[in-house]
Design an enzyme around this catalytic site. Sequence first.
Site, PDB file in Angstrom:
ATOM      1  N   SER A 129      42.549  36.140  28.576  1.00 41.03           N
ATOM      2  CA  SER A 129      41.914  35.446  29.693  1.00 41.03           C
ATOM      3  C   SER A 129      41.028  34.348  29.133  1.00 41.03           C
ATOM      4  CB  SER A 129      41.050  36.435  30.488  1.00 41.03           C
ATOM      5  OG  SER A 129      40.186  35.764  31.388  1.00 41.03           O
ATOM      6  N   TYR A 163      35.462  43.729  31.691  1.00 43.05           N
ATOM      7  CA  TYR A 163      36.685  42.941  31.613  1.00 43.05           C
ATOM      8  C   TYR A 163      36.572  41.883  30.524  1.00 43.05           C
ATOM      9  CZ  TYR A 163      40.555  39.945  33.120  1.00 43.05           C
ATOM     10  OH  TYR A 163      41.711  39.199  33.170  1.00 43.05           O
TER      11      TYR A 163
END
Length: 241
Positions: A134, A147
Amino acid sequence: MDLNNKSILITGSTDGIGRELANQLKATGANVIICGRSAEKCAAAEQDGFRTIQCDLGTAEGCDALVASYGDATLDILINNAGTQVDAQIGADAPLDALEQEMFLNYHVPVRLIAGFMPKLEAAREAMIVNVTSGLALAPKASSPGYCASKAGLRSFTKSLRYQLDGKDIHVVEALPPMVDTAMTAGRGTARMKISPQDCAAEIVSGMRSNRANIFIGKTKLLKRVQRLSPGLADRIMSKM
């Protein structure tokens, strides 16, 4: 890499980015194997001509079962796409079980699957491992610390693995999407902040064909440039997300 006739396993591929990757890779002539938890979604993928493996990667046993279920077939490319995101304020009421599960799925599952499938990848004439991280692996945001940490960990693991496999014909690739319009991001951000799963998948497939080690997608290209020029500025921007 020529993707035609390559055997490709994609985790988390019954919807979202994973399903778009499956569709676009199949269009190149690749033999794509879809895996996911939903029996209904796996059945729908089979109707579209995919081989599917229903599995729950939420446990170590589930990871081992996927490796076993794959059988004796060859494997050329492993794409670790499955992931989850938990919004959490860290304190007495923090959802610790959910955060631990998030770390397992986002970080430990790719590590376990790479280890489990390594003999098949080493046996392939030309192989590839694609880890989907990400843009938040570059600079974290406030609302999802677990995350961000899991994706940063996977980014570091991917780099180290690339060093380990230097000299072998296994390309190690990191794909860094921005916010993508999927079920996971529903309620997060705005429509203008997101790109479509189709556009995200197209950039990943293009990067795979070009054997790029790092595939920066959409706004992560800008984030990479900002971080290079001023890491502090990148952190300040992302901290407000």
